[in-house]
Design an enzyme around this catalytic site. Structure first.
Site, PDB file in Angstrom:
ATOM      1  N   HIS A   1     -11.974   3.456  -2.934  1.00  0.00           N
ATOM      2  CA  HIS A   1     -11.120   4.137  -1.953  1.00  0.00           C
ATOM      3  C   HIS A   1     -11.447   3.768  -0.519  1.00  0.00           C
ATOM      4  O   HIS A   1     -10.563   3.449   0.281  1.00  0.00           O
ATOM      5  CB  HIS A   1     -11.217   5.661  -2.119  1.00  0.00           C
ATOM      6  CG  HIS A   1     -10.348   6.423  -1.156  1.00  0.00           C
ATOM      7  ND1 HIS A   1     -10.753   6.750   0.130  1.00  0.00           N
ATOM      8  CD2 HIS A   1      -9.087   6.897  -1.273  1.00  0.00           C
ATOM      9  CE1 HIS A   1      -9.774   7.401   0.744  1.00  0.00           C
ATOM     10  NE2 HIS A   1      -8.750   7.501  -0.082  1.00  0.00           N
TER      11      HIS A   1
ATOM     12  N   HIS B   1       0.842  -1.212   0.000  1.00  0.00           N
ATOM     13  CA  HIS B   1       0.000   0.000   0.000  1.00  0.00           C
ATOM     14  C   HIS B   1       0.869   1.252   0.000  1.00  0.00           C
ATOM     15  O   HIS B   1       1.533   1.553   0.990  1.00  0.00           O
ATOM     16  CB  HIS B   1      -0.913   0.001   1.231  1.00  0.00           C
ATOM     17  CG  HIS B   1      -1.961   1.061   1.199  1.00  0.00           C
ATOM     18  ND1 HIS B   1      -3.043   1.003   0.343  1.00  0.00           N
ATOM     19  CD2 HIS B   1      -2.113   2.216   1.890  1.00  0.00           C
ATOM     20  CE1 HIS B   1      -3.811   2.065   0.527  1.00  0.00           C
ATOM     21  NE2 HIS B   1      -3.263   2.827   1.459  1.00  0.00           N
TER      22      HIS B   1
ATOM     23  N   ASP C   1       2.325   3.175   2.741  1.00  0.00           N
ATOM     24  CA  ASP C   1       1.202   4.109   2.743  1.00  0.00           C
ATOM     25  C   ASP C   1       1.623   5.562   2.462  1.00  0.00           C
ATOM     26  O   ASP C   1       1.868   5.919   1.325  1.00  0.00           O
ATOM     27  CB  ASP C   1       0.460   3.960   4.083  1.00  0.00           C
ATOM     28  CG  ASP C   1      -0.892   4.666   4.098  1.00  0.00           C
ATOM     29  OD1 ASP C   1      -1.205   5.396   3.141  1.00  0.00           O
ATOM     30  OD2 ASP C   1      -1.650   4.488   5.073  1.00  0.00           O
TER      31      ASP C   1
ATOM     32  N   ARG D   1      -4.922  15.334   6.675  1.00  0.00           N
ATOM     33  CA  ARG D   1      -5.492  15.212   5.332  1.00  0.00           C
ATOM     34  C   ARG D   1      -5.636  16.582   4.666  1.00  0.00           C
ATOM     35  O   ARG D   1      -5.473  16.696   3.447  1.00  0.00           O
ATOM     36  CB  ARG D   1      -6.843  14.484   5.401  1.00  0.00           C
ATOM     37  CG  ARG D   1      -7.296  14.019   4.038  1.00  0.00           C
ATOM     38  CD  ARG D   1      -8.552  13.177   4.108  1.00  0.00           C
ATOM     39  NE  ARG D   1      -9.756  13.977   4.294  1.00  0.00           N
ATOM     40  CZ  ARG D   1     -10.984  13.562   3.971  1.00  0.00           C
ATOM     41  NH1 ARG D   1     -11.162  12.350   3.473  1.00  0.00           N
ATOM     42  NH2 ARG D   1     -12.034  14.317   4.169  1.00  0.00           N
TER      43      ARG D   1
ATOM     44  N   HIS E   1      -9.457   0.905   1.623  1.00  0.00           N
ATOM     45  CA  HIS E   1      -9.185   1.410   2.976  1.00  0.00           C
ATOM     46  C   HIS E   1     -10.399   1.095   3.844  1.00  0.00           C
ATOM     47  O   HIS E   1     -11.530   1.346   3.432  1.00  0.00           O
ATOM     48  CB  HIS E   1      -9.085   2.943   2.986  1.00  0.00           C
ATOM     49  CG  HIS E   1      -7.900   3.542   2.325  1.00  0.00           C
ATOM     50  ND1 HIS E   1      -8.005   4.525   1.374  1.00  0.00           N
ATOM     51  CD2 HIS E   1      -6.574   3.354   2.515  1.00  0.00           C
ATOM     52  CE1 HIS E   1      -6.801   4.917   1.000  1.00  0.00           C
ATOM     53  NE2 HIS E   1      -5.908   4.223   1.663  1.00  0.00           N
TER      54      HIS E   1
ATOM     55  N   HIS F   1      -5.511  -1.298   6.478  1.00  0.00           N
ATOM     56  CA  HIS F   1      -5.591  -0.822   7.861  1.00  0.00           C
ATOM     57  C   HIS F   1      -6.440  -1.783   8.712  1.00  0.00           C
ATOM     58  O   HIS F   1      -5.898  -2.477   9.541  1.00  0.00           O
ATOM     59  CB  HIS F   1      -6.123   0.613   7.983  1.00  0.00           C
ATOM     60  CG  HIS F   1      -5.367   1.604   7.165  1.00  0.00           C
ATOM     61  ND1 HIS F   1      -4.019   1.808   7.333  1.00  0.00           N
ATOM     62  CD2 HIS F   1      -5.758   2.421   6.153  1.00  0.00           C
ATOM     63  CE1 HIS F   1      -3.606   2.728   6.461  1.00  0.00           C
ATOM     64  NE2 HIS F   1      -4.648   3.119   5.731  1.00  0.00           N
TER      65      HIS F   1
HETATM   66  C1  NGQ Z   1      -5.339   8.561   1.312  1.00  0.00           C
HETATM   67  N1  NGQ Z   1      -4.592   7.934   3.522  1.00  0.00           N
HETATM   68  O1  NGQ Z   1      -6.160   8.204   0.473  1.00  0.00           O
HETATM   69  O2  NGQ Z   1      -4.231   9.009   1.019  1.00  0.00           O
HETATM   70  C2  NGQ Z   1      -5.715   8.416   2.761  1.00  0.00           C
HETATM   71  C3  NGQ Z   1      -6.172   9.726   3.291  1.00  0.00           C
HETATM   72  C4  NGQ Z   1      -8.661   9.593   3.129  1.00  0.00           C
HETATM   73  C5  NGQ Z   1      -4.822   7.178   4.581  1.00  0.00           C
HETATM   74  N2  NGQ Z   1      -6.019   6.811   4.846  1.00  0.00           N
HETATM   75  C6  NGQ Z   1      -7.402  10.234   2.653  1.00  0.00           C
HETATM   76  N3  NGQ Z   1      -3.820   6.797   5.362  1.00  0.00           N
HETATM   77  O3  NGQ Z   1      -8.626   8.488   3.683  1.00  0.00           O
HETATM   78  O4  NGQ Z   1      -9.703  10.195   2.974  1.00  0.00           O
HETATM   79 ZN    ZN Z   2      -3.913   4.686   1.920  1.00  0.00          ZN
END
Ligand code: NGQ
Ligand code: ZN
Length: 467
Positions: free
Chosen positions: A221, A70, A334, A96, A246, A283
């Site tokens: 996603h 990932h 990640d 974020r 995720h 995760h």
């Molecule tokens: C991402 N990262 O897609 O990069 C996500 C953040 C989200 C992680 N979850 C954005 N570690 O989940 O909305």
């Molecule tokens: Zn991610």
């Protein structure tokens, strides 16, 4: 478009037969001494043990290269830029916001330059395949590029330049929250409807066609960004390849899911989607015991990203219970805030030690070594999650090999699993000497062969992005 950026990348049918000799090597059934590997056409064709070095080039202890299941490669460019406290309590969600501001500024050249550095660092630390969970699809104003896989092709080009094996996971992203909420403005570069996603998948398959052993999968996603109907439409587009999502990373996400559906995220997914061995639940931090058991029963892999999960303050996955049930897992870097499989495995174990106030928590029983049990499981789970040819020091496997520096001080009088424990808990990436991907050596003396050019290009690209 794409294949012009990856000239001559396909594995040549006439690649020479080569032999490499290692003072020891971790084979599928354990450590062996004085091991000679024969490599032909990118694959390990022969494994001999207890043989003299003869004329073959010699190296220290060898292990099979790990899958990094990932990655969001572009986030490597903001490593260290989200560590200053904001006005209120900082969290995943404030991180974020910083990430979204960085995304606003990236162009295709910037993405390619950052991804090349991230993949170089993966190779130098012992990862030989990356699962790129790729969601930065559109131009800065949110409009699609003429080629829907413009950005995916940049990922493919970075993989080609560095030599890392690529599992490309184009992300489906449609909503800003549960219940089909409209996406926010900062998410405009990620968003597709199901039809546009179908075109992106086709173009992404074309973009990696020239890469040896590339795999393409689908990546809804998160349950925040995808409705049940959309999920059902896009999963078949994996065509039997990997499906990554995720899930349950944040307690707010669990609470929002409970409010919207009446069930927790992992429960909802297991009840509503055909979760099976081609799936990777990234995760899965906040799982109840019954959910962990459900994942194990499904045969899916949990994608643990311990360094990022610590960095983002996500929480601690119940790894001790999950591994005791026989659950499959792999590791991912990640956010790429730091890239090193040894650090991922160390952080995985240390979080358990801190939470449970015990030592050697993830070792499989009395007399077993923590590293000796974690490395083979991460190797198998990561390989399962990313599809493609197996990585193992075994005839027929892709020749993805990591050789440690047998003269490193951390390896004095170490043998067998103590080599893994000294790598994971002590030396980390500094121990890596040579790395081969698909039979091609890409790292010597701990340095990627194209390090200077890739670092220079990264520097100018990132300065432009951050200017
Ligand atoms: C991402 N990262 O897609 O990069 C996500 C953040 C989200 C992680 N979850 C954005 N570690 O989940 O909305
Ligand atoms: Zn991610």
């Amino acid at each position: 478009m794409t294949n012009s950026r990856i000239p001559g990348a396909a594995r040549g049918s006439s690649s020479p037969i080569e032999t490499l000799w290692f003072e020891s090597a971790l084979l599928p059934d354990g450590w062996a001494q004085s091991v000679r590997l024969t490599i032909a056409d990118g694959l390990i064709s022969r494994v001999e043990t207890g043989v003299p070095q003869s004329g073959a080039p010699g190296y220290g202890p060898a292990i099979a290269g790990l899958a990094n299941l990932h990655s969001h490669a572009f986030q490597r460019g903001m490593a260290g830029l989200a560590e200053a406290r904001g006005a209120g309590d900082d969290s995943f969600w404030t991180w974020r916001e910083v990430m979204y501001r960085f995304v606003e500024r990236l162009d295709p050249e910037g993405l390619q330059a950052i991804a090349a550095l991230a993949y170089l660092e993966m190779l130098e630390s012992g990862f030989t395949r990356v699962g790129e969970f790729h969601y930065l699809h559109h131009d800065r104003d949110g409009r699609a590029y003429a080629d829907p896989a413009e950005m995916a092709a940049r990922i493919a080009a970075a993989a080609h330049e560095t030599g890392i094996g690529l599992t490309l996971l184009p992300v489906f992203y449609a909503h800003g929250g549960f219940g089909g909420a409209a996406p926010g403005g900062a998410q405009r570069r990620f968003v597709n409807d199901v039809e546009a996603y179908g075109r992106l998948m086709a173009a992404s398959r074309a973009a990696v066609a020239g890469l040896p052993d590339a795999v393409v999968g689908v990546a809804p996603h998160s349950l925040r960004a995808v409705t049940a109907e959309e999920l059902a439409s896009i999963v078949p587009m994996a065509q039997g390849g990997p499906v990554h999502i995720h899930i349950a990373e944040q307690t707010r996400e669990v609470n929002d899911c409970l409010a919207a559906t009446g069930t927790r995220p992992v429960t909802w997914l297991l009840d509503h989607a055909p979760v099976g061995p081609t799936w990777c639940l990234v995760h899965a931090t906040h799982v109840k015991p019954a959910e962990a058991a459900g994942i194990v029963a499904s045969g899916a892999v949990v994608g643990l990203c311990p360094v990022t999960e610590a960095n983002l303050g996500d929480g601690v996955f119940p790894a001790s219970d999950y591994l005791a049930l026989g659950g499959a897992f792999g590791i991912g870097s990640d956010s790429n805030v730091s890239i090193d499989p040894a650090e991922e495995l160390r952080t995985l174990e240390y979080a358990q030690r801190l939470a449970l106030r015990r030592r050697n928590v993830l070792a499989g029983g009395a007399g077993r070594s923590t590293g000796g049990d974690l490395h083979p499981r991460a190797l198998a789970g990561g390989g399962q999650a990313l599809g493609g040819p197996a990585s193992a020091l075994h005839p027929g496997a892709r020749a993805d090999i990591v050789a440690f520096d047998g003269r490193h001080p951390c390896l004095v009088s170490r043998a067998g699993d103590a080599v893994l424990d000294s790598w994971i808990f002590s030396a980390g990436r500094g121990l890596v000497d040579g790395v081969w991907c698909g039979g091609r050596q890409v790292v010597s003396g701990g340095r990627h062969h194209r390090r200077d050019a890739i670092v220079a290009r990264y520097g100018s690209a990132l300065r432009a992005v951050l200017a």
